[in-house]
Write an enzyme that holds these catalytic residues in place. Structure first.
Site, PDB file in Angstrom:
ATOM      1  N   ALA A   1       0.884  -1.159   0.136  1.00  0.00           N
ATOM      2  CA  ALA A   1       0.008   0.091  -0.060  1.00  0.00           C
ATOM      3  C   ALA A   1       0.765   1.110  -0.087  1.00  0.00           C
ATOM      4  O   ALA A   1       2.066   1.390   0.629  1.00  0.00           O
ATOM      5  CB  ALA A   1      -1.051  -0.065   1.122  1.00  0.00           C
ATOM      6  N   PRO A   2       0.528   2.580  -0.497  1.00  0.00           N
ATOM      7  CA  PRO A   2      -0.911   2.470  -1.302  1.00  0.00           C
ATOM      8  C   PRO A   2      -0.827   1.904  -2.866  1.00  0.00           C
ATOM      9  O   PRO A   2      -2.036   1.597  -3.403  1.00  0.00           O
ATOM     10  CB  PRO A   2      -1.037   3.961  -1.435  1.00  0.00           C
ATOM     11  CG  PRO A   2       0.490   4.439  -1.450  1.00  0.00           C
ATOM     12  CD  PRO A   2       1.254   3.617  -0.616  1.00  0.00           C
TER      13      PRO A   2
ATOM     14  N   ASP B   1      -0.898  -6.099   2.470  1.00  0.00           N
ATOM     15  CA  ASP B   1      -0.749  -4.969   3.321  1.00  0.00           C
ATOM     16  C   ASP B   1      -1.860  -4.578   4.293  1.00  0.00           C
ATOM     17  O   ASP B   1      -3.006  -4.848   3.572  1.00  0.00           O
ATOM     18  CB  ASP B   1      -0.544  -3.845   2.449  1.00  0.00           C
ATOM     19  CG  ASP B   1       0.189  -2.568   3.438  1.00  0.00           C
ATOM     20  OD1 ASP B   1      -0.313  -2.248   4.518  1.00  0.00           O
ATOM     21  OD2 ASP B   1       1.318  -2.233   2.721  1.00  0.00           O
TER      22      ASP B   1
ATOM     23  N   LYS C   1      15.381  -0.720   5.096  1.00  0.00           N
ATOM     24  CA  LYS C   1      15.169   0.512   5.832  1.00  0.00           C
ATOM     25  C   LYS C   1      16.421   0.813   6.864  1.00  0.00           C
ATOM     26  O   LYS C   1      16.841  -0.206   7.697  1.00  0.00           O
ATOM     27  CB  LYS C   1      14.076   0.604   6.589  1.00  0.00           C
ATOM     28  CG  LYS C   1      13.847   1.926   7.206  1.00  0.00           C
ATOM     29  CD  LYS C   1      13.110   2.564   6.334  1.00  0.00           C
ATOM     30  CE  LYS C   1      12.592   4.227   6.847  1.00  0.00           C
ATOM     31  NZ  LYS C   1      12.123   4.974   5.970  1.00  0.00           N
TER      32      LYS C   1
HETATM   33  C1  LIG Z   1       6.701   2.541   2.019  1.00  0.00           C
HETATM   34  S1  LIG Z   1       5.158   1.897   2.255  1.00  0.00           S
HETATM   35  C2  LIG Z   1       5.035   0.904   0.646  1.00  0.00           C
HETATM   36  C3  LIG Z   1       4.992   1.685  -0.538  1.00  0.00           C
HETATM   37  C4  LIG Z   1       4.563   0.836  -1.600  1.00  0.00           C
HETATM   38  N1  LIG Z   1       5.611   0.245  -2.232  1.00  0.00           N
HETATM   39  C5  LIG Z   1       4.167   1.587  -2.909  1.00  0.00           C
HETATM   40  O1  LIG Z   1       4.708   1.677  -4.057  1.00  0.00           O
HETATM   41  O2  LIG Z   1       2.916   2.462  -2.956  1.00  0.00           O
HETATM   42  C6  LIG Z   1       5.391   0.596   3.283  1.00  0.00           C
HETATM   43  C7  LIG Z   1       4.016  -0.199   3.521  1.00  0.00           C
HETATM   44  O3  LIG Z   1       4.450  -1.339   4.208  1.00  0.00           O
HETATM   45  C8  LIG Z   1       3.416  -1.807   5.099  1.00  0.00           C
HETATM   46  N2  LIG Z   1       3.692  -2.469   6.064  1.00  0.00           N
HETATM   47  C9  LIG Z   1       4.615  -2.454   6.985  1.00  0.00           C
HETATM   48  N3  LIG Z   1       4.398  -3.562   7.724  1.00  0.00           N
HETATM   49  C10 LIG Z   1       4.084  -4.594   7.175  1.00  0.00           C
HETATM   50  C11 LIG Z   1       3.619  -6.042   7.499  1.00  0.00           C
HETATM   51  N4  LIG Z   1       4.208  -6.367   8.715  1.00  0.00           N
HETATM   52  N5  LIG Z   1       2.987  -6.521   6.529  1.00  0.00           N
HETATM   53  C12 LIG Z   1       2.493  -6.067   5.661  1.00  0.00           C
HETATM   54  N6  LIG Z   1       2.779  -4.773   5.298  1.00  0.00           N
HETATM   55  C13 LIG Z   1       3.527  -4.142   6.012  1.00  0.00           C
HETATM   56  C14 LIG Z   1       2.750  -0.403   5.508  1.00  0.00           C
HETATM   57  O4  LIG Z   1       1.538  -0.581   5.935  1.00  0.00           O
HETATM   58  C15 LIG Z   1       2.881   0.428   4.449  1.00  0.00           C
HETATM   59  O5  LIG Z   1       1.936   0.514   3.443  1.00  0.00           O
END
Ligand SMILES: C[S@@+](CC[C@H](N)C(=O)[O-])C[C@H]1O[C@@H](n2cnc3c(N)ncnc32)[C@H](O)[C@@H]1O
Length: 350
Positions: free
Chosen positions: A220-221, A239, A306
Site C-alpha cells: 500500500a498504497p 498490506d 530501511k
Molecule cells: C513505504 S510503504 C510501501 C509503498 C509501496 N511500495 C508503494 O509503491 O506504494 C510501506 C508499507 O508497508 C506496510 N507494512 C509495514 N509492515 C507490514 C507488515 N508486517 N506486513 C505487510 N505490510 C506491512 C505498511 O502498511 C505500508 O503500507
C-alpha cells in the site's frame, strides 16, 4: 588488476564522487575498503566529495566495477580543471578543453552533463553551457546526444573550479547527471514509491514484463503494484493498509488486507517477490524468509532495507548474510537515487 599491486600506480589522480545526501561518509568508507584513499575534500556536505588515489585510471575503474560501492551513486575522473573566472572566458576554456580532447569524443555519441554547487561563481546555466559545447562536439565529428551516449562529458562547477572528466555510462555508474535519475510524475501516479521500482528496473537491468506472478509485500498504497500490473504481471498484494481505490477492480490483482506474517501461499506460486515495507530490517527479513517457499527457484526478489540504525553498513551486512544463509543469492545492493534512508537489494532464489 589488484589495486594493491604496484602495477597500475601513477601520480595522484582526483575523482569526483556523489552519494545520496547524508550518505557520503558511507560511500567514502566503502571506497577506503577498496583502495588507499590519499586525500579527501568535501565539495557539498554529506553528498559530494573528491578523493585522490595513486591508481591508474583503468585500475581504479576496475576496482570500482569489481565491487561497486552501495552508496556511491556516481563517480567521475577529474581529467581537467578550469579556474572559474565568472565570465565568458569560462565557456572559451571549456570549449578549448573539449577541442584538446578530440580523440576522446570524435566519432562517438556524446552527452554533456553539467552540475553545480549552489555557491559556485560559474555564471552559465547547464543549457547555455551544453549549447556551446554541443557546437564544439559537432566540429569534432562527435554527435551530441541526450540518451544512450557512448561517452559522457561530465562537468561539475565547484567553488573555484570546473571539474571536468569523461567516461562511459558504466564507468560513471549512471547515464544521468550525477546519477540523479529523474522520472516524469504521472497524473494518476499512486505514490512516489513507484519511482523506486522504476529505477530498480533500470539499475538492475530487470525485465519486469517477463514475470508472470508477483508477490508484493507491504504494497500500500500501491505504486509498485501498479507498475507490476502495467508490466503485465498478475500481482498478489499484501498490506494491512488500504490499496488505492483505482487498483481494486483490476482483474490481475489479488489483495490481502493483512499483515505479511498472517498470510501463506502454496510453494512456487511466484516468480517475483517485491518488498518495500519500511520496517525494521531484521523483522522484514524474517517475514520474507517465512514466505520464501512461495517464490520458485530462479525467481527474483527486490527488497528495500530501511536504514534505521546508526550503522547502516553493519545492518546491510547482517541482512544480506541472513538472506544468503537461507535460499537467496545477492546480485546487487545499491542505494538508488529514489531511496531515502534505505537501499535496494536485487536477489535471486537459488
Ligand atoms: C513505504 S510503504 C510501501 C509503498 C509501496 N511500495 C508503494 O509503491 O506504494 C510501506 C508499507 O508497508 C506496510 N507494512 C509495514 N509492515 C507490514 C507488515 N508486517 N506486513 C505487510 N505490510 C506491512 C505498511 O502498511 C505500508 O503500507
Amino acid at each position: 588488476m589488484d589495486p594493491g599491486s604496484p602495477e597500475g600506480r601513477c601520480r595522484l589522480m582526483r575523482w569526483l564522487c556523489t552519494a545520496n545526501r547524508g550518505f557520503a561518509n558511507y560511500a567514502l568508507e566503502e571506497l577506503r575498503r577498496l583502495f588507499d584513499v590519499k586525500a579527501v575534500k568535501q565539495i557539498a556536505a554529506g553528498e559530494i566529495f573528491t578523493i585522490e588515489t595513486d591508481l591508474e585510471r583503468e585500475a581504479m575503474l576496475e576496482a570500482i566495477q569489481a565491487k561497486e560501492p552501495i552508496f556511491l551513486r556516481h563517480i567521475q575522473p577529474v581529467d581537467r580543471t578550469v579556474t572559474i573566472e565568472g565570465n565568458a572566458d569560462d565557456l572559451n576554456h571549456l570549449s578549448e578543453l573539449v577541442r584538446n580532447a578530440k580523440p576522446v569524443f570524435s566519432g562517438k555519441r556524446t552527452a554533456v552533463h553539467i552540475r553545480r554547487s549552489a555557491s559556485s561563481p560559474y555564471h552559465y546555466t547547464a543549457s547555455d553551457t551544453k549549447g556551446v559545447l554541443d557546437a564544439v562536439l559537432d566540429e569534432l565529428d562527435s554527435e551530441p546526444v541526450m540518451q544512450n551516449p557512448d561517452i559522457i562529458l561530465s562537468i561539475y562547477a565547484a567553488g573555484e573550479e570546473l571539474l571536468a572528466g569523461w567516461g562511459t555510462p558504466g564507468e560513471l555508474l549512471s547515464d544521468w547527471p550525477g546519477g540523479a535519475v529523474r522520472f516524469q510524475r504521472e497524473e494518476e501516479q499512486i505514490s512516489r514509491a513507484k519511482f523506486k521500482l522504476l529505477e530498480a528496473e533500470r539499475a538492475f537491468g530487470l525485465h519486469l514484463e517477463d514475470y508472470k506472478e508477483a508477490l508484493d509485500i507491504g504494497a500500500a498504497p500501491g505504486g509498485w503494484t501498479s507498475l507490476l500490473l502495467e508490466r503485465g504481471c498478475a500481482v498478489t498484494a499484501v498490506d494491512p493498509a488500504d490499496l488505492h481505490p483505482s487498483l481494486m477492480d483490476h482483474p490481475r490483482l489479488a489483495y490481502f488486507k493483512k499483515n505479511a506474517g498472517e498470510v501463506k501461499f502454496r510453494p512456487d506460486t511466484f516468480d517475483l517477490l517485491v518488498c518495500d515495507m519500511s520496517w525494521s530490517p531484521m523483522l522484514m527479513v524474517k517475514l520474507v524468509l517465512d514466505l520464501q517457499a512461495s517464490l520458485e527457484r530462479g525467481g527474483t526478489a527486490i527488497i528495500t532495507i530501511k536504514l534505521m540504525h546508526r550503522k547502516p553498513l553493519q545492518t546491510i551486512r547482517d541482512v544480506i548474510r541472513k538472506l544468503e544463509e537461507s535460499s537467496f543469492k545477492l546480485l546487487k545492493a545499491k542505494q538508488l537515487f529514489h531511496n531515502r534512508d534505505e537501499i535496494t537489494l536485487y536477489l535471486n532464489k537459488i
